[in-house]
Design an enzyme around this catalytic site. Structure first.
Site, mmCIF file in Angstrom:
data_model
loop_
_atom_site.group_PDB
_atom_site.id
_atom_site.type_symbol
_atom_site.label_atom_id
_atom_site.label_comp_id
_atom_site.label_asym_id
_atom_site.label_seq_id
_atom_site.Cartn_x
_atom_site.Cartn_y
_atom_site.Cartn_z
ATOM 1 N N ASP A 1 0.819 -1.216 0.000
ATOM 2 C CA ASP A 1 0.000 0.000 0.000
ATOM 3 C C ASP A 1 0.849 1.260 0.000
ATOM 4 O O ASP A 1 0.355 2.332 -0.313
ATOM 5 C CB ASP A 1 -0.991 0.003 1.161
ATOM 6 C CG ASP A 1 -0.339 -0.151 2.521
ATOM 7 O OD1 ASP A 1 0.664 -0.875 2.621
ATOM 8 O OD2 ASP A 1 -0.844 0.445 3.486
ATOM 9 N N GLU A 2 2.119 1.138 0.294
ATOM 10 C CA GLU A 2 2.994 2.307 0.247
ATOM 11 C C GLU A 2 3.491 2.566 -1.169
ATOM 12 O O GLU A 2 4.253 3.483 -1.402
ATOM 13 C CB GLU A 2 4.192 2.112 1.184
ATOM 14 C CG GLU A 2 5.098 0.961 0.809
ATOM 15 C CD GLU A 2 4.552 -0.414 1.167
ATOM 16 O OE1 GLU A 2 4.925 -1.383 0.480
ATOM 17 O OE2 GLU A 2 3.754 -0.535 2.110
#
Length: 163
Positions: free
Chosen positions: A34-35
């Site tokens: 998700d980063e």
């Protein structure tokens, strides 16, 4: 970049070793992912363009890798990384890789070597997230609904300061 892969190989090897020593099989590993995107690129943000750049786009190491390896694309770095990490997991006998959708969007299950690749799907249903869910599942991924509209405990569901 090669040092990052060596780090992941060492990490997976050591975590797998701890599981083996404890007699607890390690069947699944969560990749994260998700980063791997800049949320400022999305709709609704009116910020200067220099704040809307892709993650790692200014990294000298990534720029050099892109020049040397034409299969490496900074715009799809999360996909590149997910596929590399998945191979490491498979080499260590880990059967499933899990990840947030951000890191896997743009790939299909056939890009991965572990028997299972599960997606934590977190788009909001209110904003049409069901279309993304259908799309990801059509690419062969196992799906885990993690929608913030209903499943995030840190979001208020009522306008109440005591919630």
């Amino acid at each position: 970049m090669d040092s990052s892969l060596r780090f992941v190989e060492k990490l997976v090897r050591e975590v797998k070793s701890m599981h083996d020593e404890a007699g607890i099989p390690l069947h699944s590993y969560h990749f994260g992912g998700d980063e791997a995107k800049n949320i400022l690129l999305g709709a609704g943000f009116s910020l200067p363009d220099d704040q809307k750049e892709l993650p790692f786009s200014k990294s000298p190491a990534c720029q050099k890798k892109a020049e040397q390896d034409h299969s490496f694309d900074i715009e799809h770095i999360a996909n590149y990384w997910a596929i590399k990490v998945n191979k490491i997991l498979a080499e260590h006998g880990i059967l499933e890789m899990m990840a947030w959708e951000d890191g896997l969007r743009g790939t299909v299950k056939g890009h991965y070597v572990t028997p299972s690749v599960a997606v934590n799907f977190w788009e909001t249903l209110y904003w049409g997230g069901i279309n993304g869910l259908v799309d990801m599942s059509a690419h062969g991924f196992d799906m885990i609904m993690s929608n913030p509209d209903y499943l995030y405990f840190d979001f208020p569901y009522e306008v109440n300061p005591e919630e």
